[in-house]
Design a protein around this motif. Structure first.
Motif, PDB file in Angstrom:
ATOM      1  N   MET A 472       0.816  -1.198   0.000  1.00 25.72           N
ATOM      2  CA  MET A 472       0.000   0.000   0.000  1.00 25.72           C
ATOM      3  C   MET A 472       0.858   1.260   0.000  1.00 25.72           C
ATOM      4  O   MET A 472       0.469   2.282  -0.526  1.00 25.72           O
ATOM      5  N   LYS A 473       2.066   1.164   0.567  1.00 23.03           N
ATOM      6  CA  LYS A 473       2.957   2.324   0.472  1.00 23.03           C
ATOM      7  C   LYS A 473       3.307   2.598  -0.972  1.00 23.03           C
ATOM      8  O   LYS A 473       3.361   3.731  -1.426  1.00 23.03           O
ATOM      9  N   GLY A 474       3.530   1.514  -1.705  1.00 22.86           N
ATOM     10  CA  GLY A 474       3.844   1.688  -3.116  1.00 22.86           C
ATOM     11  C   GLY A 474       2.698   2.317  -3.868  1.00 22.86           C
ATOM     12  O   GLY A 474       2.888   3.178  -4.723  1.00 22.86           O
ATOM     13  N   MET A 475       1.470   1.893  -3.538  1.00 26.82           N
ATOM     14  CA  MET A 475       0.316   2.441  -4.244  1.00 26.82           C
ATOM     15  C   MET A 475       0.052   3.881  -3.827  1.00 26.82           C
ATOM     16  O   MET A 475      -0.404   4.693  -4.618  1.00 26.82           O
ATOM     17  N   GLU A 476       0.333   4.191  -2.566  1.00 28.89           N
ATOM     18  CA  GLU A 476       0.116   5.557  -2.119  1.00 28.89           C
ATOM     19  C   GLU A 476       1.068   6.538  -2.803  1.00 28.89           C
ATOM     20  O   GLU A 476       0.809   7.729  -2.858  1.00 28.89           O
ATOM     21  N   CYS A 477       2.173   6.007  -3.340  1.00 26.39           N
ATOM     22  CA  CYS A 477       3.128   6.879  -4.031  1.00 26.39           C
ATOM     23  C   CYS A 477       2.655   7.243  -5.431  1.00 26.39           C
ATOM     24  O   CYS A 477       3.349   7.917  -6.170  1.00 26.39           O
ATOM     25  N   SER A 478       1.498   6.759  -5.820  1.00 27.83           N
ATOM     26  CA  SER A 478       1.005   7.018  -7.168  1.00 27.83           C
ATOM     27  C   SER A 478      -0.331   7.737  -7.098  1.00 27.83           C
ATOM     28  O   SER A 478      -1.391   7.145  -7.229  1.00 27.83           O
ATOM     29  N   PRO A 482      -6.978   6.301  -9.001  1.00 29.50           N
ATOM     30  CA  PRO A 482      -8.100   6.493  -8.092  1.00 29.50           C
ATOM     31  C   PRO A 482      -7.950   5.633  -6.835  1.00 29.50           C
ATOM     32  O   PRO A 482      -7.315   4.586  -6.872  1.00 29.50           O
ATOM     33  N   THR A 483      -8.530   6.093  -5.768  1.00 24.04           N
ATOM     34  CA  THR A 483      -8.451   5.345  -4.522  1.00 24.04           C
ATOM     35  C   THR A 483      -9.394   4.145  -4.586  1.00 24.04           C
ATOM     36  O   THR A 483     -10.572   4.291  -4.876  1.00 24.04           O
ATOM     37  N   MET A 484      -8.872   2.977  -4.291  1.00 23.78           N
ATOM     38  CA  MET A 484      -9.692   1.782  -4.247  1.00 23.78           C
ATOM     39  C   MET A 484     -10.163   1.540  -2.816  1.00 23.78           C
ATOM     40  O   MET A 484      -9.582   2.051  -1.858  1.00 23.78           O
ATOM     41  N   ASN A 485     -11.194   0.700  -2.658  1.00 21.99           N
ATOM     42  CA  ASN A 485     -11.721   0.463  -1.319  1.00 21.99           C
ATOM     43  C   ASN A 485     -11.036  -0.734  -0.658  1.00 21.99           C
ATOM     44  O   ASN A 485     -10.051  -1.270  -1.160  1.00 21.99           O
ATOM     45  N   ILE A 514      -7.794 -10.346 -16.984  1.00 23.24           N
ATOM     46  CA  ILE A 514      -7.037  -9.149 -16.613  1.00 23.24           C
ATOM     47  C   ILE A 514      -7.342  -7.993 -17.563  1.00 23.24           C
ATOM     48  O   ILE A 514      -7.476  -6.831 -17.144  1.00 23.24           O
ATOM     49  N   ARG A 515      -7.490  -8.286 -18.851  1.00 26.98           N
ATOM     50  CA  ARG A 515      -7.832  -7.229 -19.807  1.00 26.98           C
ATOM     51  C   ARG A 515      -9.175  -6.602 -19.483  1.00 26.98           C
ATOM     52  O   ARG A 515      -9.342  -5.376 -19.530  1.00 26.98           O
ATOM     53  N   GLN A 516     -10.153  -7.434 -19.150  1.00 24.33           N
ATOM     54  CA  GLN A 516     -11.470  -6.897 -18.811  1.00 24.33           C
ATOM     55  C   GLN A 516     -11.421  -6.072 -17.531  1.00 24.33           C
ATOM     56  O   GLN A 516     -12.077  -5.034 -17.419  1.00 24.33           O
ATOM     57  N   LEU A 517     -10.636  -6.531 -16.567  1.00 22.54           N
ATOM     58  CA  LEU A 517     -10.502  -5.759 -15.327  1.00 22.54           C
ATOM     59  C   LEU A 517      -9.865  -4.401 -15.590  1.00 22.54           C
ATOM     60  O   LEU A 517     -10.199  -3.409 -14.936  1.00 22.54           O
ATOM     61  N   CYS A 518      -8.944  -4.349 -16.542  1.00 17.28           N
ATOM     62  CA  CYS A 518      -8.313  -3.071 -16.877  1.00 17.28           C
ATOM     63  C   CYS A 518      -9.314  -2.094 -17.487  1.00 17.28           C
ATOM     64  O   CYS A 518      -9.133  -0.883 -17.411  1.00 17.28           O
ATOM     65  N   LEU A 519     -10.362  -2.630 -18.113  1.00 16.97           N
ATOM     66  CA  LEU A 519     -11.430  -1.769 -18.624  1.00 16.97           C
ATOM     67  C   LEU A 519     -12.370  -1.323 -17.515  1.00 16.97           C
ATOM     68  O   LEU A 519     -12.862  -0.197 -17.506  1.00 16.97           O
ATOM     69  N   LEU A 520     -12.619  -2.223 -16.565  1.00 15.29           N
ATOM     70  CA  LEU A 520     -13.591  -1.947 -15.505  1.00 15.29           C
ATOM     71  C   LEU A 520     -12.983  -1.137 -14.361  1.00 15.29           C
ATOM     72  O   LEU A 520     -13.674  -0.353 -13.713  1.00 15.29           O
ATOM     73  N   LEU A 521     -11.712  -1.364 -14.085  1.00 10.61           N
ATOM     74  CA  LEU A 521     -11.020  -0.665 -13.011  1.00 10.61           C
ATOM     75  C   LEU A 521      -9.864   0.138 -13.597  1.00 10.61           C
ATOM     76  O   LEU A 521      -9.685   0.193 -14.801  1.00 10.61           O
ATOM     77  N   ALA A 523      -6.265   0.541 -14.735  1.00  8.62           N
ATOM     78  CA  ALA A 523      -5.231  -0.406 -15.156  1.00  8.62           C
ATOM     79  C   ALA A 523      -3.951  -0.232 -14.344  1.00  8.62           C
ATOM     80  O   ALA A 523      -3.282  -1.210 -13.994  1.00  8.62           O
ATOM     81  N   GLU A 524      -3.596   1.015 -14.039  1.00  7.95           N
ATOM     82  CA  GLU A 524      -2.375   1.248 -13.263  1.00  7.95           C
ATOM     83  C   GLU A 524      -2.476   0.616 -11.889  1.00  7.95           C
ATOM     84  O   GLU A 524      -1.530  -0.003 -11.391  1.00  7.95           O
ATOM     85  N   ASN A 525      -3.643   0.751 -11.252  1.00  6.81           N
ATOM     86  CA  ASN A 525      -3.839   0.135  -9.937  1.00  6.81           C
ATOM     87  C   ASN A 525      -3.684  -1.379 -10.000  1.00  6.81           C
ATOM     88  O   ASN A 525      -3.105  -2.005  -9.114  1.00  6.81           O
TER      89      ASN A 525
END
Length: 743
Positions: A472-478, A482-485, A514-521, A523-525
């Motif tokens: 989560m530290k890594g994700m907080e650096c970006s 968008p913030t995920m729950n 994974i491709r579909q998830l990148c459309l729905l959420l 992609a960077e996250n």
């Protein structure tokens, strides 16, 4: 009557009846009737009973309009003879009662129930003469009821409710004929009592006789027409469960008819039907997977499903406490809900309520609905279209009632993950939509629990204790993502766990998912979190396979176009942070690490990595990946890289890196392909221009600052040493080694 008049001559005492009528001597009249009943009609001798019946009929004729005063005494002995063992006596009894009723006309209505009860028995009589006589009497009684406005419907309904469950075909035909008559009388509102007889009607609809089924179908059709005309007077709630039961009938006609009724109920009653949603879904959902043999049922069930789904609104997500003060005064019990349904007529529901209804709060039984949906997902026999409908329902509920739905997320999450292994792509797509909504909904964010809290998540993929905090530290650096729950990271961990335990799923559907998830959420996250998790994965072989899959998606999928552009230049701190995160996990696979450096235009580092390949164990799989990378360089995705070969002076490490790949390859088609490409690289002396002091525009790429490439190179060596150690351990245990090339 002429026959009876001739018989009357044989009863001298009946002349007295007329005299008693003229004298208004009721006591003597009753005395005569009593003698005819007790000593004759109820006698042990058949001939006496026959004479008594004729006498009672004749007495009724003699009484004329006054017979209504003595109907109880006249009718009871005749009805007793309906049970006589002698069919001729039953026929005479039927004939006698016909004449008594014909004389009395409307006066017999107070005795209608006993007459109806007797007639229902004669309707099933085996003797054709008796049955014929009963039909005449039946028609007469129907005429009387039709022309009278004094029929006691309230008193009749209990008897009708009892008799409607008869299994005898003739009795059923008799019952339906009476229901049709009562429906046709304007002054009789049988619709008010439909809940009392609806279940019996549907049972009769399954009779073996086509004629009876047709009659019952007509009767139900008339009721439905009346319901559409006057929805304000319909007790929808009292009939909802009856329809639910018959919507699950094995008989096609019963099921189709009940489903049509359910469709109309949902559309007319609106939110009044919500408390019965779980039962309705239990009946409707399986029908959605019917084949063409039951196409009609399937189509109606689909309309029911869609209409019911529309009744769920965001207001249903309000807390129960917020509704309590209003509900305590006005909300009825489920059984009596219909009493508050409507107060005025109309053509359709208004905002989910029947026309004219007071806005009584209707509680959505979300627990029951989720239980039904969960059961259908767990049932392996559930059809594809039903599974899709279930997932659409879950998605709809998470959109409309997110706060309440997240109470059920922990119980739903495992089956939603298992559904990713479904055979149908369409099911997987809907499943991913639900999971994506769970992972991104603000309602899923908890204040006291981090996105990856919980030891169960750490253990599933062999993640060290501090993995969640590090990730989560890594994700907080970006901050650009968008913030995920709270469920996002849990979803990523469990998805990778599923890929790890089901390698076939990863091979056949991994890229698709994974491709579909990148459309729905975002992609960077997704890539950031998966890379972070894989960095701490102890199953190194799986980590290498997964990194290869992610890298292929990153380089080839149109869904990742924006992310590729973000990584191509590394102009922002966010993109550099993402590169470092991906790089550390990509080190599980040497060739993918080089391809990532090519994508991000880190050509010097790519050259440094390739120099390290000489220290690695070269296997067939390794050379196959190098071969694929060469093929990929020839694809449109790396057009910019091939154009940079024109600028030899400013891209020396790109050329060196490509030559390094060439030296790794054996004499193969990939070798020839890359060799031909490098032969096209121009001589730098030939490209000298008068403005040679200036850097060629468009090709020069400044080295990304704030990236410690030496540390990344050392990290690569450490990861590869771990892989080498694991391979040696496997070899020591006698496990099949990776395929090695014989040099």
């Amino acid at each position: 009557l002429n026959c009876l008049k001739s018989h009357m001559r044989s009863w001298p005492s009946l002349e007295l009846v007329r005299e008693f009528v003229a004298q208004n001597n009721a006591a003597q009249i009753k005395h005569v009737i009593q003698i005819l009943s007790q000593e004759f009609a109820l006698s042990q001798h058949p001939h006496s009973r026959k004479g008594g019946l004729i006498g009672l009929a004749a007495c009724s004729i003699a009484l004329g309009k006054d017979s209504g005063l003595y109907l109880k005494e006249l009718i009871e002995p005749v009805l007793t003879c309906f049970n006589d063992a002698d069919s001729r006596l039953r026929y005479y009894a039927c004939e006698a009662l016909y004449n008594i009723v014909k004389v009395a006309r409307g006066s017999v209505l107070p005795h209608f129930n006993v007459l109806f009860d007797g007639l229902s028995k004669l309707a099933a009589d085996p003797d054709p003469n008796v049955k014929s006589g009963s039909e005449l009497l039946d028609r007469l009684l129907k005429d009387i009821v039709t022309e009278s406005n004094k029929f006691d419907l309230v008193g009749f309904i209990p008897l009708l409710r009892e008799r409607i469950y008869s299994n005898n075909q003739y009795a059923r035909q008799f019952i339906i004929s009476w229901i049709l008559v009562l429906e046709s009388v304007p002054d009789i509102n049988l619709l008010d009592y439909l809940p009392e007889i609806l279940d019996g009607l549907f049972q009769i609809l399954g009779d073996n006789s086509k004629e009876i089924r047709k009659m019952c179908e007509v009767a139900l059709g008339e009721f439905l027409k009346e319901i559409k005309k006057n929805p304000s007077s319909v007790k929808f709630a009292e009939m909802a469960n009856i329809l639910v039961i018959h919507c699950q009938a094995s008989d096609d006609l019963i099921q189709l008819t009940a489903m049509c009724w359910m469709r109309e109920f949902i559309q007319l009653a609106g939110r009044v039907m919500l408390p019965y949603s779980s039962g309705i879904l239990t009946a409707v959902l399986p029908c959605l997977s019917y084949d063409d043999r039951k196409k009609s049922i399937k189509e109606v069930a689909n309309v029911c499903n869609q209409s019911l789904m529309k009744l769920v609104i965001p207001e249903d997500d309000e807390t129960d406490e917020g509704k309590q003060s209003l509900s305590l005064q006005t909300e009825p019990k489920e059984e009596s809900l219909s009493q508050q349904e409507v107060t005025s007529s109309g053509e359709g529901p208004c905002d989910g309520f029947p026309p004219g209804t007071d806005r009584v709060p209707v509680t959505l039984n979300l627990d029951g609905i989720v239980q039904v949906l969960d059961c259908h997902l767990h049932d392996s026999a559930t059809g594809m279209m039903t599974r899709i409908a279930v997932l659409k329902w879950l998605y709809h509920l998470y959109i409309k009632t997110p706060r309440k739905m997240f109470r059920h997320t922990d119980s739903l999450f495992p089956i939603l993950l298992r559904t990713l292994s479904d055979e149908s792509d369409e099911v997987i797509l809907k499943d991913l939509e639900v999971l994506a909504e769970i992972a991104s909904s603000p309602a899923g964010q908890t204040e006291d629990q981090g996105p990856c809290d919980g030891s169960d998540m750490r253990s599933e993929l062999h993640i060290p204790v501090k993995a969640s905090q590090l990730s989560m530290k890594g994700m907080e650096c970006s901050p650009s993502t968008p913030t995920m729950n709270s469920y996002f990271y849990k979803f990523m961990i469990n998805l990778l766990k599923r890929f790890s335990s089901e390698r076939k799923l990863l091979e056949t559907r991994g890229a698709f998912i994974i491709r579909q998830l990148c459309l729905l959420l975002n992609a960077e996250n997704i890539f950031h979190s998966m890379a972070d998790i894989l960095l701490r994965e102890e199953d190194l072989k799986f980590a290498s396979t997964m990194v290869h899959t992610l890298n292929t998606i990153l380089l080839t999928s149109s869904e990742l176009f924006q992310l590729r552009n973000q990584l191509k230049d590394l102009k922002t701190p966010e993109s550099r942070n993402l590169f470092c995160c991906l790089y550390r996990s990509w080190c599980h696979n040497p060739v993918t690490t080089v391809s990532l450096c090519f994508l991000t235009q880190n050509y010097k580092h790519a050259y440094d990595l390739i120099q390290k390949f000489g220290d690695l164990e070269v296997t067939v799989d390794f050379l196959t990946e190098v071969d694929k990378l060469v093929q990929l360089i020839e694809c449109p995705i790396f057009t910019y890289l091939r154009l940079q070969l024109l600028d030899v002076k400013n891209n020396p490490y790109l050329i060196k890196a490509l030559y390094g790949l060439l030296m790794l390859l054996p004499q193969s088609s990939a070798f020839q392909l890359l060799s031909h490409r490098l032969q096209c690289v121009p001589n730098p002396e030939l490209l000298q221009t008068t403005d040679s002091t200036k850097t060629t525009l468009g090709f020069k790429k400044a080295t990304a600052t704030n990236i410690d490439y030496l540390e990344l190179l050392q990290h690569f060596e450490r990861v590869q040493n771990k892989h080498l150690e694991v391979r040696h351990q496997r070899a020591g245990r006698g496990e099949p080694p990776d395929r090695r090339v014989v040099l």
